[in-house]
Design an enzyme around this catalytic site. Structure first.
Site, PDB file in Angstrom:
ATOM      1  N   ASP A 143      -4.822   3.764  -1.437  1.00 16.82           N
ATOM      2  CA  ASP A 143      -5.866   4.037  -0.447  1.00 16.82           C
ATOM      3  C   ASP A 143      -6.462   5.417  -0.668  1.00 16.82           C
ATOM      4  OD1 ASP A 143      -5.973   1.720   1.372  1.00 16.82           O
ATOM      5  OD2 ASP A 143      -3.854   2.174   1.672  1.00 16.82           O
TER       6      ASP A 143
ATOM      7  N   MET B  55     -11.298  -6.123   6.264  1.00 20.17           N
ATOM      8  CA  MET B  55     -10.419  -5.186   6.975  1.00 20.17           C
ATOM      9  C   MET B  55      -9.987  -5.801   8.307  1.00 20.17           C
ATOM     10  SD  MET B  55      -9.972  -2.580   5.016  1.00 20.17           S
ATOM     11  CE  MET B  55      -8.935  -1.700   6.194  1.00 20.17           C
TER      12      MET B  55
ATOM     13  N   MET C 160     -12.238   4.338   0.178  1.00 21.39           N
ATOM     14  CA  MET C 160     -12.830   4.560   1.510  1.00 21.39           C
ATOM     15  C   MET C 160     -13.508   5.916   1.483  1.00 21.39           C
ATOM     16  SD  MET C 160      -9.629   3.017   3.628  1.00 21.39           S
ATOM     17  CE  MET C 160      -8.564   3.233   2.212  1.00 21.39           C
TER      18      MET C 160
ATOM     19  N   ASP D 115      -6.408  -6.490   4.894  1.00 21.57           N
ATOM     20  CA  ASP D 115      -5.765  -5.176   4.841  1.00 21.57           C
ATOM     21  C   ASP D 115      -5.750  -4.572   6.237  1.00 21.57           C
ATOM     22  OD1 ASP D 115      -4.829  -2.655   4.164  1.00 21.57           O
ATOM     23  OD2 ASP D 115      -6.625  -2.057   3.051  1.00 21.57           O
TER      24      ASP D 115
ATOM     25  N   MET E 223      -9.121   8.123   0.535  1.00 21.55           N
ATOM     26  CA  MET E 223      -9.909   8.483   1.726  1.00 21.55           C
ATOM     27  C   MET E 223     -10.439   9.896   1.584  1.00 21.55           C
ATOM     28  SD  MET E 223      -7.507   6.994   4.766  1.00 21.55           S
ATOM     29  CE  MET E 223      -6.607   5.439   4.595  1.00 21.55           C
TER      30      MET E 223
ATOM     31  N   SER F 249       0.856  -1.183   0.000  1.00 25.46           N
ATOM     32  CA  SER F 249       0.000   0.000   0.000  1.00 25.46           C
ATOM     33  C   SER F 249       0.890   1.230   0.000  1.00 25.46           C
ATOM     34  CB  SER F 249      -0.880   0.005   1.246  1.00 25.46           C
ATOM     35  OG  SER F 249      -1.328   1.319   1.495  1.00 25.46           O
TER      36      SER F 249
ATOM     37  N   HIS G 280      -1.529  -1.142  -4.104  1.00 25.05           N
ATOM     38  CA  HIS G 280      -2.781  -0.762  -3.467  1.00 25.05           C
ATOM     39  C   HIS G 280      -2.763   0.748  -3.204  1.00 25.05           C
ATOM     40  CE1 HIS G 280      -6.038  -1.955  -0.525  1.00 25.05           C
ATOM     41  NE2 HIS G 280      -5.609  -0.924   0.166  1.00 25.05           N
TER      42      HIS G 280
ATOM     43  N   HIS H  92      -8.553   1.261  -3.348  1.00 26.52           N
ATOM     44  CA  HIS H  92      -9.377   0.948  -2.165  1.00 26.52           C
ATOM     45  C   HIS H  92     -10.121   2.226  -1.818  1.00 26.52           C
ATOM     46  CE1 HIS H  92      -9.402  -0.334   2.387  1.00 26.52           C
ATOM     47  NE2 HIS H  92     -10.619  -0.256   1.860  1.00 26.52           N
TER      48      HIS H  92
END
Ligand code: DX5
Ligand code: ZN
Length: 218
Positions: free
Chosen positions: A34, A136, A67, A174, A36, A7, A32, A65
Site C-alpha cells: 500500500d 475498495m 493511493m 480491499d 500512500m 497487505s 500487496h 496499490h
C-alpha cells in the site's frame, strides 16, 4: 478458490523480511504493498525502496496499490522496484487510459481501483483494457477498518458488468476482509481478497491468519 493477498501495511515493519517470508510460507497467492502519499489519502506509507526490499524476500508476485495523486509519474519506479501488478485509482488519474497503457507497455499487469463512493459507471470505458478492478470496501488510508457491507451490491453489479463486457479481469476487494466478510465478498463476485489485519494481526502469525481465511472460504 479465491486468491488471498496479504497487505504488508499491517505487518511489523521492523521485521519486514521475516513477515514477507511468513506470508509466502503460509500460502499467500501474492503480496500487496500500500503506497500512500498524504494527499490522495490522509496517511503516508512507503515508496519504491520498500517495494524493492520486499522483492528481495519473496518470489511471489507483488502488487503496488498506488493511493497517490498523479500515479502516472511513479509507475516506472514501482515497476523497476519489482511490482508485477500496478493498481492506480480512477479518481487520481484523469488520463487513465494512457496510464493503463503505460503500465502494460512496461510489461506489467495494470489494475484500476475505485473508492466506495465512486460509481461503477466510471469503469465502463476502461473495463476491457485492465487486468484487474479493485473495489475498495473501506475508504482507503488505514488498515483495520470495518468492511462496508453496503459495497456488496456494488461487487455483484461489477461482476455482472465484467461478464457483460466479456472482460477477463480479476475482481479484487480491499478493506475489512476478515473471516466473516471474506465469504460474502466472494459470494458477491470477488475472486481476489486483500487482507491486512486478518493476516498480520493474527495472534498465531501470518500463516494462521491465511489458514483461517481459507477455512472460512471452504
Ligand atoms: C487500505 C489499504 C488496505 C489495507 C487493508 O487503505 O488499501 O490494503 O491494508 O487492511 P485491512 O485488511 O486491515 O482492512
Ligand atoms: Zn490496499
Amino acid at each position: 478458490m479465491a486468491l488471498i493477498v496479504p497487505s504488508i501495511l499491517s505487518a511489523d515493519f521492523a521485521q519486514l523480511g521475516e513477515q514477507v517470508r511468513a506470508a509466502q510460507a503460509g500460502g499467500a497467492d501474492r503480496l500487496h504493498v500500500d503506497v500512500m502519499d498524504g494527499r490522495f489519502v490522509p496517511n503516508i506509507t512507503v515508496g519504491p525502496l520498500v517495494m524493492e526490499a520486499v522483492r528481495r524476500h519473496t518470489t511471489l508476485p507483488l502488487e503496488a496499490h498506488l493511493m497517490i495523486v498523479e500515479p502516472e509519474r511513479y509507475v516506472e519506479d514501482f515497476a523497476r522496484a519489482g511490482a508485477d501488478l500496478l493498481i492506480v485509482h480512477q479518481e487520481a488519474s484523469p488520463h487513465l487510459h494512457r496510464t493503463i497503457q503505460r503500465i502494460q507497455r512496461l510489461g506489467k499487469r495494470a489494475g484500476v481501483a475505485i473508492n466506495p463512493a465512486t460509481p461503477l459507471a466510471m469503469l465502463q470505458e476502461i473495463l476491457g483494457d485492465v487486468d484487474l478492478v479493485l473495489c475498495m470496501t473501506v475508504n482507503p488510508g488505514f488498515s483495520g477498518q470495518d468492511f462496508i457491507s453496503g459495497m456488496l451490491p456494488k461487487i455483484e453489479r461489477l461482476r455482472a458488468m465484467i461478464q457483460q463486457h466479456g472482460a477477463r479481469c480479476d475482481l479484487e476487494v480491499d478493506g475489512g476482509i476478515q473471516t466473516q466478510s471474506a465469504p460474502v465478498a466472494v459470494r458477491a463476485g470477488a475472486n481476489v481478497l486483500v487482507a491486512g489485519s486478518a493476516v498480520y494481526g493474527d495472534a498465531d502469525g501470518a500463516a494462521a491468519g491465511i489458514a483461517r481465511l481459507r477455512a472460512a472460504l471452504a
